[in-house]
Scaffold this active site. Structure first.
Site, PDB file in Angstrom:
ATOM      1  N   ILE A 433     -17.954   9.126 -33.051  1.00 50.95           N
ATOM      2  CA  ILE A 433     -17.550   7.743 -33.308  1.00 50.95           C
ATOM      3  C   ILE A 433     -18.629   6.960 -34.058  1.00 50.95           C
ATOM      4  O   ILE A 433     -18.337   5.988 -34.737  1.00 50.95           O
ATOM      5  CB  ILE A 433     -17.171   7.043 -31.986  1.00 50.95           C
ATOM      6  CG1 ILE A 433     -15.988   7.766 -31.342  1.00 50.95           C
ATOM      7  CG2 ILE A 433     -16.815   5.586 -32.212  1.00 50.95           C
ATOM      8  CD1 ILE A 433     -14.768   7.883 -32.245  1.00 50.95           C
ATOM      9  N   GLU A 486     -27.303   5.565 -36.041  1.00 53.89           N
ATOM     10  CA  GLU A 486     -27.514   4.153 -35.704  1.00 53.89           C
ATOM     11  C   GLU A 486     -28.765   3.916 -34.846  1.00 53.89           C
ATOM     12  O   GLU A 486     -28.810   3.017 -34.011  1.00 53.89           O
ATOM     13  CB  GLU A 486     -26.274   3.573 -35.004  1.00 53.89           C
ATOM     14  CG  GLU A 486     -25.013   3.727 -35.830  1.00 53.89           C
ATOM     15  CD  GLU A 486     -23.766   3.211 -35.124  1.00 53.89           C
ATOM     16  OE1 GLU A 486     -23.888   2.367 -34.215  1.00 53.89           O
ATOM     17  OE2 GLU A 486     -22.662   3.654 -35.482  1.00 53.89           O
ATOM     18  N   ARG A 517     -24.475  -1.302 -18.527  1.00 55.69           N
ATOM     19  CA  ARG A 517     -24.502  -1.582 -19.964  1.00 55.69           C
ATOM     20  C   ARG A 517     -24.458  -3.085 -20.196  1.00 55.69           C
ATOM     21  O   ARG A 517     -23.481  -3.764 -19.856  1.00 55.69           O
ATOM     22  CB  ARG A 517     -23.314  -0.891 -20.632  1.00 55.69           C
ATOM     23  CG  ARG A 517     -23.044  -1.305 -22.064  1.00 55.69           C
ATOM     24  CD  ARG A 517     -23.978  -0.645 -23.031  1.00 55.69           C
ATOM     25  NE  ARG A 517     -23.531  -0.852 -24.399  1.00 55.69           N
ATOM     26  CZ  ARG A 517     -24.339  -1.167 -25.399  1.00 55.69           C
ATOM     27  NH1 ARG A 517     -25.625  -1.290 -25.195  1.00 55.69           N
ATOM     28  NH2 ARG A 517     -23.872  -1.318 -26.618  1.00 55.69           N
ATOM     29  N   CYS A 518     -25.536  -3.611 -20.751  1.00 57.41           N
ATOM     30  CA  CYS A 518     -25.608  -5.030 -21.086  1.00 57.41           C
ATOM     31  C   CYS A 518     -25.696  -5.193 -22.596  1.00 57.41           C
ATOM     32  O   CYS A 518     -26.298  -4.363 -23.280  1.00 57.41           O
ATOM     33  CB  CYS A 518     -26.830  -5.673 -20.436  1.00 57.41           C
ATOM     34  SG  CYS A 518     -26.809  -5.648 -18.638  1.00 57.41           S
ATOM     35  N   ASP A 601     -15.393  -0.426 -37.269  1.00 62.12           N
ATOM     36  CA  ASP A 601     -14.943  -0.367 -35.873  1.00 62.12           C
ATOM     37  C   ASP A 601     -14.359  -1.685 -35.403  1.00 62.12           C
ATOM     38  O   ASP A 601     -14.935  -2.750 -35.629  1.00 62.12           O
ATOM     39  CB  ASP A 601     -16.123  -0.002 -34.965  1.00 62.12           C
ATOM     40  CG  ASP A 601     -16.516   1.459 -35.088  1.00 62.12           C
ATOM     41  OD1 ASP A 601     -15.704   2.243 -35.588  1.00 62.12           O
ATOM     42  OD2 ASP A 601     -17.641   1.798 -34.679  1.00 62.12           O
ATOM     43  N   HIS A 643     -12.147   2.332 -35.251  1.00 60.98           N
ATOM     44  CA  HIS A 643     -12.157   2.816 -33.865  1.00 60.98           C
ATOM     45  C   HIS A 643     -11.767   1.677 -32.948  1.00 60.98           C
ATOM     46  O   HIS A 643     -12.166   0.527 -33.154  1.00 60.98           O
ATOM     47  CB  HIS A 643     -13.544   3.324 -33.485  1.00 60.98           C
ATOM     48  CG  HIS A 643     -13.698   3.565 -32.010  1.00 60.98           C
ATOM     49  ND1 HIS A 643     -13.070   4.603 -31.363  1.00 60.98           N
ATOM     50  CD2 HIS A 643     -14.389   2.883 -31.052  1.00 60.98           C
ATOM     51  CE1 HIS A 643     -13.369   4.561 -30.077  1.00 60.98           C
ATOM     52  NE2 HIS A 643     -14.156   3.529 -29.863  1.00 60.98           N
ATOM     53  N   GLU A 667     -10.058   5.222 -27.944  1.00 63.73           N
ATOM     54  CA  GLU A 667     -10.615   5.615 -26.657  1.00 63.73           C
ATOM     55  C   GLU A 667      -9.476   5.810 -25.662  1.00 63.73           C
ATOM     56  O   GLU A 667      -8.769   4.870 -25.335  1.00 63.73           O
ATOM     57  CB  GLU A 667     -11.562   4.518 -26.165  1.00 63.73           C
ATOM     58  CG  GLU A 667     -12.179   4.767 -24.812  1.00 63.73           C
ATOM     59  CD  GLU A 667     -12.988   3.577 -24.341  1.00 63.73           C
ATOM     60  OE1 GLU A 667     -13.461   3.631 -23.206  1.00 63.73           O
ATOM     61  OE2 GLU A 667     -13.130   2.610 -25.106  1.00 63.73           O
ATOM     62  N   HIS A 696     -18.356   7.699 -21.239  1.00 65.86           N
ATOM     63  CA  HIS A 696     -18.922   6.729 -20.306  1.00 65.86           C
ATOM     64  C   HIS A 696     -19.440   7.399 -19.041  1.00 65.86           C
ATOM     65  O   HIS A 696     -19.993   6.744 -18.169  1.00 65.86           O
ATOM     66  CB  HIS A 696     -17.877   5.671 -19.940  1.00 65.86           C
ATOM     67  CG  HIS A 696     -17.376   4.914 -21.129  1.00 65.86           C
ATOM     68  ND1 HIS A 696     -16.226   5.273 -21.795  1.00 65.86           N
ATOM     69  CD2 HIS A 696     -17.893   3.848 -21.796  1.00 65.86           C
ATOM     70  CE1 HIS A 696     -16.047   4.436 -22.812  1.00 65.86           C
ATOM     71  NE2 HIS A 696     -17.039   3.576 -22.835  1.00 65.86           N
ATOM     72  N   CYS A 728     -15.736   7.458 -27.679  1.00 59.18           N
ATOM     73  CA  CYS A 728     -16.512   6.273 -28.023  1.00 59.18           C
ATOM     74  C   CYS A 728     -17.882   6.725 -28.518  1.00 59.18           C
ATOM     75  O   CYS A 728     -18.159   7.927 -28.596  1.00 59.18           O
ATOM     76  CB  CYS A 728     -16.638   5.350 -26.799  1.00 59.18           C
ATOM     77  SG  CYS A 728     -16.807   3.597 -27.232  1.00 59.18           S
TER      78      CYS A 728
END
Length: 762
Positions: A433, A486, A517-518, A601, A643, A667, A696, A728
Site C-alpha cells: 500500500i 516513505e 497509534r497516534c 490514497d 487506497h 482494507e 494492524h 494497509c
C-alpha cells in the site's frame, strides 16, 4: 452546588506527550511487566483527572480512560469475548486476552476494527454471535472508587450506552436486535445498581447512535431499556449523551426517562429543534456548545449568546455546559507549542483550553456576561487578529481552481489498454500500500535531524540508504510494483502539512487513531497552495535503483481535509478544492519525472460521510470532484491508484466508481471477506485489490490463509482486474514480520496465478 453545572464528556487518554503510547508499546515488547503498565498508566489517568478539577469542571468523567479502545472495554466488561480468544485463556491474564482481541495472536485473527462514526478514531467491533453476555467486572465502579480515593473527586462514570454498543456490533440479524437488548438490559441495570450503592450520583451513558437514522424498532428498544433502568435504579442521575450531529428523533429521545439529555449544539441544528419542540422541564440539558472536534478558540460572546438562547427554553439551573463530544479527538494542550506564531497560537484551543472555556461559559451564564467580560474581549481579539492577519489573506498567484478540468482524456476501458502495454505487469500483480516499517532507528535519525544534530545532507543520505535497502528487499521477495517506503514521512497527512502553504504542524498536537497509534493532524490556517515538489526526490531515486515499476505515493485531498484541523472561517469544500489543486501540481511533477504509477490514497473518504443521509450527495459529489481535480491532468498511460479503509463500502460504491481511479485497494481482511458481497451486487469495471492480510496485527498469515482469501475474492472479481496486496500501509510493523508476511503473500499470488493461467489454457 452552583445553579449551572459544567461537565466534560471525555478526556484524551494519551498524555501530553504520548506517555500512554510509550507504556503500551514497552509492555507489548516485553520491556515492562503488566503491573508496571497498570501503575504507569494510572499516573497518566490521574493527572488528566486532576487537570479537569483544576479547570473548574463539576462533572468529571471517569472510566473514559482506556488501554486500547472504549468499545473493546465494553465488550470485555460484558464478557463479549470471541470463542477463538476464550480457548487457552487460562494461559493468559485477562489483560493479555484483551490485547489479543485487538491485535490478534499467532493462532487467532484480531477482531474487526472500523471507524467510530465520522471520525478518524477506530474501534474494535463487538462480536455477539458466540457467547452469552455477563457482567464480568464493574470497570466503571473501579475507576469511580479509584478517583474518589486518590483525588477526592466524585466522578461521573462514563459507559457506552446499550443501544449504541449493540448497533455497533456484528454477528446478529436485525430482527434479533430486540432479543440482544433484552439480554443486556439486566446487565446494565446491575452495573448501575452497583454504582448507586457505591454513592455515584451522576452517570453518563453514551448514545451517539441516536444522532443517526433510527428505525421504529430502535426507538422502541431504547424506550424500553431506559424505562427499565429508570424503574430499577431510581435515584441515580443518568445522562443520555448524544454527539456528532442533531438527533433526528428529537421528541422521542429527549423524552426518554433520564435525568439529563446531552445534545450537540455545534454540529447540526439542535437549537432549531429545541425552539420548535421545547424541552422537558424535569430534565437537565447537557448542552454541547464547545466544539470537541476542532482546535480553534471560541468567541465566548457568541457561545454565551447560544447558551442564552437555550435558556429561553430550559431553566438555567437545568443547563449543563459542556463540549459537544469527548475531547479524545483533539490534542491535550497547546501549552508546549512554543514554536508557533503567537497570533495563531492565541487563536487555538486544545482539550485543556476547551475545558477552561467551558468553565468560563458556565460562570458567564450563571453570573451574567459582565463576570467574564475580560475573557470575552480576549477571545474576540484573538480571533479577529488571526482573521485580519496576513495568514488568512489570499495567497498571491493562487491557481484559478474553477478553470481546471476534472476529467481524464479517455474512459477507463480505453486507458487500461495503453497502461497494460506500458507497464507489462503479470496477472494478479503484487504490491504494497505504500509505507514500509519505520524502525526506532528511522525515528531516531529524523529526531536528530530535526534537532540539528545531523545535517540535511546526512539525513538525505540516511533516507536514501533505507530506500536502497528496501528496494532490494522488495525485489528479493518478488513484488511486482515497488514503493520507496516513505521513510522520510512522519505521517501520511502531517508530512504534506509541512510542505504545503496554508498549513502548520504542531510539536505535541497528538490524537489517538487506533490502539497505540497516534497521529498529529496538521492545522489549516490559511489558503492552501503548492509550494515545491514534495515526493519527487525520493520516488525518482527509488525508481533509479530498479527495473521494476515504483509507485509515487500521495495522500488524497479528502483524507488531508478529514485528517486535518480545518480553518473555520470558510467552507470546508472550498478548502478541499484548494488541497486538490495543490496535489494536482505534485502529480504532474511526478509524471514529468518518469513515475507512471501514482497512488493517491483516500482512506478517509467514507469516514467523512455525514451522519445524515440527506447530506451524503453533496459531500460525495464534492469529494469525487476533488479527487478527479487532483488526478485528471495525467496522461492516459499513467495509472492512478487509490487506497481506502473498509467501512460500509456499499454506502459509497457509486462514488468509488465515479472517482475514475484505475486501481483501488481496500482494507478488508478483518471483515473476513464480507466486503466481497458488495461486488456480487454491484458491477465494478476497474481494477481492485482487496487487502489479503491484516497489517494492524503482528500476526504473520500463512500462504494457505492468504490463498484462501484470494480464491474467495476471485469467485466474484475477475482475475484480470485483481491486484494482491496487504490491506494497509506497513509503517507500524516490524521488519521481520513484514518480510515474512510479504513472502507468504507473493508465494500465494504465484500459486494462484499459475492455477489461473493453467485453467485459461485448458
Amino acid at each position: 452546588m452552583s445553579n449551572v453545572l459544567s461537565s466534560n464528556v471525555g478526556y484524551p487518554r494519551i498524555g501530553g506527550n504520548r506517555e500512554w503510547k510509550k507504556e503500551l508499546e514497552k509492555f507489548w515488547d516485553g520491556k515492562i511487566t503488566e503491573e508496571e503498565l497498570l501503575n504507569n498508566t494510572k499516573a497518566i489517568r490521574l493527572e488528566g483527572l486532576k487537570k479537569q478539577k483544576e479547570k473548574g469542571i463539576d462533572l468529571i468523567p471517569v472510566g473514559d480512560f482506556s488501554l486500547y479502545d472504549h468499545v473493546l472495554d465494553t465488550s470485555v466488561l460484558f464478557d463479549v469475548i470471541p470463542k477463538r480468544f476464550q480457548e487457552n485463556a487460562d494461559s493468559r491474564t485477562p489483560l493479555e486476552t484483551y490485547f489479543a482481541i485487538a491485535r490478534g495472536t499467532k493462532d487467532a485473527v484480531a477482531s474487526e476494527m472500523t471507524k467510530w462514526f465520522n471520525t478518524n478514531y477506530h474501534y474494535i467491533v463487538p462480536e455477539f454471535n458466540e457467547s452469552k453476555p455477563a457482567l464480568k467486572e464493574n470497570r466503571p465502579l473501579f475507576f469511580y472508587k479509584e478517583t474518589k480515593e486518590e483525588l477526592g473527586i466524585e466522578g461521573k462514570p462514563v459507559i457506552l450506552g446499550p443501544i449504541t454498543f449493540i448497533k455497533l456490533g456484528k454477528g446478529y440479524e436485525e430482527k434479533e436486535f430486540p432479543e440482544l437488548v433484552s439480554e443486556f438490559r439486566p446487565l446494565y441495570i446491575q452495573l448501575l445498581q452497583e454504582l448507586k450503592e457505591a454513592g455515584v450520583t451522576w452517570v453518563q451513558l453514551d448514545e451517539p447512535i441516536f444522532s443517526t437514522s433510527l428505525s421504529e424498532t430502535d426507538l422502541q428498544q431504547a424506550k424500553q431499556i431506559y424505562e427499565a433502568i429508570s424503574e430499577e435504579v431510581p435515584g441515580i442521575n443518568v445522562i443520555i449523551q448524544t454527539y456528532f450531529e442533531t438527533v433526528d428523533a428529537y421528541e422521542e429521545i429527549v423524552n426518554l426517562p433520564a435525568a439529563a439529555i446531552g445534545l450537540d449544539f455545534v454540529h447540526g441544528n439542535s437549537l432549531e429543534l429545541l425552539q420548535k419542540y421545547g424541552f422537558p422541564k424535569d430534565k437537565y440539558l447537557a448542552a454541547g456548545v464547545i466544539d470537541g472536534r476542532n482546535v480553534w478558540r471560541h468567541d465566548l460572546n457568541e457561545k454565551l449568546g447560544l447558551l442564552e438562547s437555550i435558556s429561553r427554553f430550559v431553566d438555567k439551573k437545568n443547563i449543563i455546559v459542556q463540549p459537544s463530544c469527548s475531547l479524545l479527538h483533539v490534542p491535550v494542550t497547546k501549552e508546549g507549542e512554543t514554536a508557533l506564531d503567537p497570533v495563531i497560537k492565541n487563536a487555538l484551543s486544545f482539550a485543556d483550553e476547551k475545558l477552561a472555556e467551558t468553565a468560563l461559559l458556565k460562570r458567564g451564564l450563571e453570573s451574567e456576561k459582565e463576570s467574564i467580560k475580560k475573557e470575552i474581549e480576549e477571545s474576540i481579539t484573538a480571533i479577529r487578529t488571526l482573521n485580519d492577519s496576513k495568514y488568512r489573506k489570499p495567497t498571491k498567484g493562487t491557481v484559478k481552481i474553477n478553470e481546471l478540468k476534472a476529467d481524464r482524456g479517455l474512459p477507463f476501458n480505453e486507458r487500461i489498454v495503453s497502461q497494460k502495454e506500458k507497464l507489462q505487469l503479470p496477472l494478479l500483480p503484487t504490491t504494497t500500500i505504500g509505507s514500509l516499517p519505520q524502525t526506532p532507528e528511522v525515528r531516531k535519525q529524523r529526531l536528530k535531524w530535526r534537532k540539528g544534530e545531523i545535517t540535511n545532507q546526512e539525513y538525505d543520505q540516511y533516507i536514501k540508504s533505507e530506500i536502497e535497502k528496501w528496494i532490494a528487499i522488495q525485489e528479493e521477495i518478488g513484488l511486482d510494483v515497488l514503493v520507496h517506503g516513505e521513510f522520510e514521512r512522519t505521517d501520511m497527512v502531517e508530512y504534506f502539512g509541512e510542505k504545503l502553504n496554508g498549513f502548520l504542524v504542531t510539536k505535541f498536537g497528538w490524537v489517538q487513531s487506533y490502539g497505540s497509534r497516534c497521529v498529529k493532524p496538521p492545522i489549516i490556517f490559511g489558503d492552501v497552495s503548492f509550494d515545491q515538489p514534495m515526493t519527487v526526490k525520493e520516488s525518482v531515486y527509488a525508481q533509479s535503483l530498479t527495473d521494476k515499476r515504483v509507485k509515487g505515493m500521495l495522500t488524497g485531498p479528502v483524507t488531508i481535509l478529514n485528517w486535518s484541523f480545518v480553518r473555520d472561517d470558510i467552507s470546508r469544500f472550498d478548502v478541499l478544492d484548494q488541497i486538490a489543486a495543490a496535489l494536482r501540481s505534485e502529480i504532474e511533477e511526478l509524471e514529468k519525472n518518469g513515475i507512471n504509477i501514482i497512488q493517491v490514497d483516500e482512506p478517509a473518504l467514507r469516514e467523512g460521510l455525514p451522519l445524515k443521509e440527506d447530506k451524503w450527495k453533496e459531500y460525495l459529489d464534492r469529494a469525487v470532484h476533488a479527487f478527479r481535480l487532483a488526478t485528471a491532468s495525467v496522461e492516459n498511460s499513467t495509472q492512478i491508484h487509490t487506497h481506502m479503509c473498509y467501512s460500509d463500502f456499499e454506502d459509497i460504491f457509486e462514488a468509488i466508481r465515479a472517482l475514475d481511479a484505475d486501481v483501488i485497494s481496500i482494507e478488508t481482511s478483518r471483515s473476513h471477506g464480507e466486503l466481497i458481497s458488495a461486488f456480487e451486487e454491484n458491477t465494478y469495471d476497474k481494477e481492485i485489490g482487496l487487502g489479503v492480510y491484516d497489517i494492524h496485527s503482528p500476526r504473520v498469515p500463512s500462504t494457505e490463509e492468504i490463498k484462501d482469501n484470494v480464491t474467495r475474492a476471485l469467485k466474484t472479481i475477475p482475475a484480470n482486474q485483481f491486484w494482491i496486496n496487504p490491506d494497509c500501509g506497513l509503517k507500524t510493523r516490524k521488519e521481520e514480520e513484514t518480510i515474512a508476511a510479504l513472502k507468504n503473500m507473493v508465494e500465494a499470488a504465484k500459486e494462484v496465478r499459475e492455477a489461473q493461467l493453467a485453467a485459461q489454457t485448458k
